[in-house]
Design an enzyme around this catalytic site. Structure first.
Site, PDB file in Angstrom:
ATOM      1  N   GLU A  62       5.685  -3.515   0.554  1.00 36.31           N
ATOM      2  CA  GLU A  62       5.787  -3.021  -0.819  1.00 36.31           C
ATOM      3  C   GLU A  62       4.991  -1.732  -0.856  1.00 36.31           C
ATOM      4  O   GLU A  62       3.753  -1.741  -0.780  1.00 36.31           O
ATOM      5  CB  GLU A  62       5.234  -4.038  -1.817  1.00 36.31           C
ATOM      6  N   GLY A  85       0.821  -1.199   0.000  1.00 32.57           N
ATOM      7  CA  GLY A  85       0.000   0.000   0.000  1.00 32.57           C
ATOM      8  C   GLY A  85       0.857   1.251   0.000  1.00 32.57           C
ATOM      9  O   GLY A  85       2.020   1.225  -0.417  1.00 32.57           O
ATOM     10  N   SER A  86       0.291   2.325   0.477  1.00 35.48           N
ATOM     11  CA  SER A  86       0.974   3.610   0.419  1.00 35.48           C
ATOM     12  C   SER A  86       2.122   3.679   1.417  1.00 35.48           C
ATOM     13  O   SER A  86       2.116   3.015   2.453  1.00 35.48           O
ATOM     14  CB  SER A  86      -0.010   4.750   0.696  1.00 35.48           C
ATOM     15  N   THR A  87       3.084   4.531   1.108  1.00 34.61           N
ATOM     16  CA  THR A  87       4.219   4.728   2.002  1.00 34.61           C
ATOM     17  C   THR A  87       3.766   5.303   3.333  1.00 34.61           C
ATOM     18  O   THR A  87       4.275   4.910   4.397  1.00 34.61           O
ATOM     19  CB  THR A  87       5.259   5.649   1.331  1.00 34.61           C
ATOM     20  N   GLY A  93       2.326   2.616   5.385  1.00 29.68           N
ATOM     21  CA  GLY A  93       3.433   1.755   5.793  1.00 29.68           C
ATOM     22  C   GLY A  93       4.190   2.318   6.980  1.00 29.68           C
ATOM     23  O   GLY A  93       4.572   1.586   7.900  1.00 29.68           O
TER      24      GLY A  93
END
Length: 481
Positions: free
Chosen positions: A250, A228-230, A233
């Site tokens: 990821e 997903g999105s940084t 994360g």
């Protein structure tokens, strides 16, 4: 919703039992917003706790099951999943939006993941002796309860690439599919779970924040695999730090494509570039997000890219002629349309191209025609952001060292591509680009499922290498005399 899967609508899976959610919300078709494809349960904290309980209780028996037996069960499940792929494609298209051809490829890939992972497991799981005077063996063991949090943009591959290696390695899993696109994940994992002991696969749905917080805070969850999105994360990393979990992430990407002065811009190359940008309407973390063209090739490149974009037929993925479907959900649609407007307000040129498959129904879905932005610079929002939609900025450069610096000028480092007639030159560029993988005259995925590589910098965490990802979900320990 497809009559083949009425039982999974509004339900979640705990310890082999499908449970109807006390609260549910509709899953709608992004191509026809008035069409309800099915329902997704909004699980409570107690539901998540019960799923973790079930995974914890099932773990000892599953971990002690031989690698050969685990591989056999997964391979048997793959044989039952394969025959229903064709009938599952419409469900996937209707909740995700991508065209039927793309959807079918994704689903077939899931069967491959199961079959190839099972084949890889047994050999890799064997103790490995290290040469030397002392007897030393490398041995593997499962880690425990594993959480798999998957995204809406490519939910099938990115769920199966985490769940299957995790269970093959002897872990039990709690899966959290994306609320915007959960139904195909539920329907296919239902088939897999039926061939495994209860509690090996558990599935909870609903609020990402609620489920994520519960998973991250529970000390029994030893591994989290998140795609997903940084920003999300980073929150998972923070919430997981108290129990020192193993994380595989990821995350976002802002992939550059570098068109060098000697690039061969024939029809094949331009089709690859177009697909690298517009696959799944640009909603791919490893899609081309920025293009840097040497000034000597700019006019030629723009003419050819404009023609490629102009051929794109956009519409409902259930229609065979559709080459690109809609944006998956309202939040992403609003973000992309807002980004396009801000790019125009910045003074950039935005050329919108392509063909509307059905003009009358266009406004009934989250459809966008593809666009090319020019007149942007390195500091433009469109160049800095992960747009995750069908708009691409094209910039020029004059010096090879300059373009490498421009490509690396980002917090992301997922993928990159170099387009040149000189493989040796491409290899030298690959050594200097901040990316987990660099493609030569292509921008795609690894066809061999044994190989994949995470991003650098803020695009990923942990190494995924040669064994279908199984190594991510096992601890390697030494046995010596």
């Amino acid at each position: 919703m497809s009559n083949a899967y009425p039982s999974i609508s509004g339900q979640f899976l705990i310890n082999g039992e499908w449970v109807r959610g006390a609260k549910v919300t509709d899953v709608t078709n992004p191509a026809i917003l008035t069409e309800v494809v099915g329902q997704v349960a909004l699980c409570s904290k107690d539901d998540v706790k019960q799923a973790i309980d079930a995974a914890e209780q099932a773990f000892p028996a599953w971990a002690s099951t031989s690698a050969e037996k685990r591989a056999e069960l997964v391979k048997e499940a793959s044989k039952h999943l394969a025959p229903i792929i064709e009938q599952t494609v419409p469900l996937f298209v209707r909740e995700n939006g991508k065209p039927q051809v793309e959807a079918k490829k994704d689903l077939l890939r899931c069967v491959e993941i199961m079959s190839q992972g099972a084949d890889a497991l047994v050999k890799w799981w064997q103790p490995e002796s290290i040469p030397g005077g002392q007897m030393v063996q490398l041995r593997r063991r499962p880690r425990g309860v594993t959480a798999v949090i998957s995204p809406w943009n490519s939910p099938m591959i990115l769920t199966f690439k985490r769940v299957i290696p995790a269970i093959l390695a002897g872990n039990t899993v709690v899966v959290k599919p994306a609320t915007d696109c959960p139904l195909t994940v539920l329907a296919t994992l239902k088939v897999v779970a039926e061939h495994l002991p209860p509690g090996v696969i558990n599935i909870v749905t609903g609020s990402g924040a609620l489920v994520g917080e519960q998973i991250c805070g529970d000390p029994r969850v030893r591994t989290i695999a998140f795609t997903g999105s940084t920003e999300t994360g980073k929150r998972i990393m923070s919430m997981s730090s108290g129990t020192v979990k193993k994380l595989y992430m990821e995350l976002g990407g802002n992939d550059p494509a570098l068109i060098l002065p000697d690039a061969v811009l024939d029809e094949v190359a331009m089709q690859r570039i177009r697909m690298g940008i517009l696959r799944a309407a640009g909603q791919v973390c490893s899609a081309i997000k920025r293009v840097y063209v040497h000034e000597s090739r700019y006019e030629e490149f723009m003419g050819k890219l404009t023609r490629e974009f102009g051929r794109m037929i956009v519409g409902n993925g259930m229609q065979p002629d559709a080459m690109m479907g809609p944006i998956n959900n309202k939040a992403q649609y609003d973000y992309v349309t807002g980004l396009i407007e801000r790019t125009k307000q910045e003074g950039a040129g935005v050329e919108t191209l392509g063909i509307k498959l059905d003009e009358e129904s266009w406004n009934q879905g989250y459809f966008l025609l593809p666009s090319i932005a020019t007149g942007v610079n390195q500091s433009s929002e469109l160049v800095r952001a992960e747009q995750f939609g069908p708009i691409i900025p094209v910039l020029t450069y004059s010096d090879l060292d300059e373009v490498i610096a421009m490509a690396n000028d980002t917090e992301f480092g997922l993928r990159a591509s170099v387009w040149t007639a000189d493989q040796q030159l491409a290899e030298s560029f690959a050594d200097r680009l901040d990316a987990g993988a660099v493609f030569f005259n292509n921008h795609t995925i690894f066809q061999d499922l044994h190989y994949d590589f995470p991003g650098l910098k803020e695009s990923g965490l942990s190494r995924e290498t040669q064994m279908c990802g199984i190594d991510l979900f096992a601890d390697t320990y030494g046995f010596a005399n």
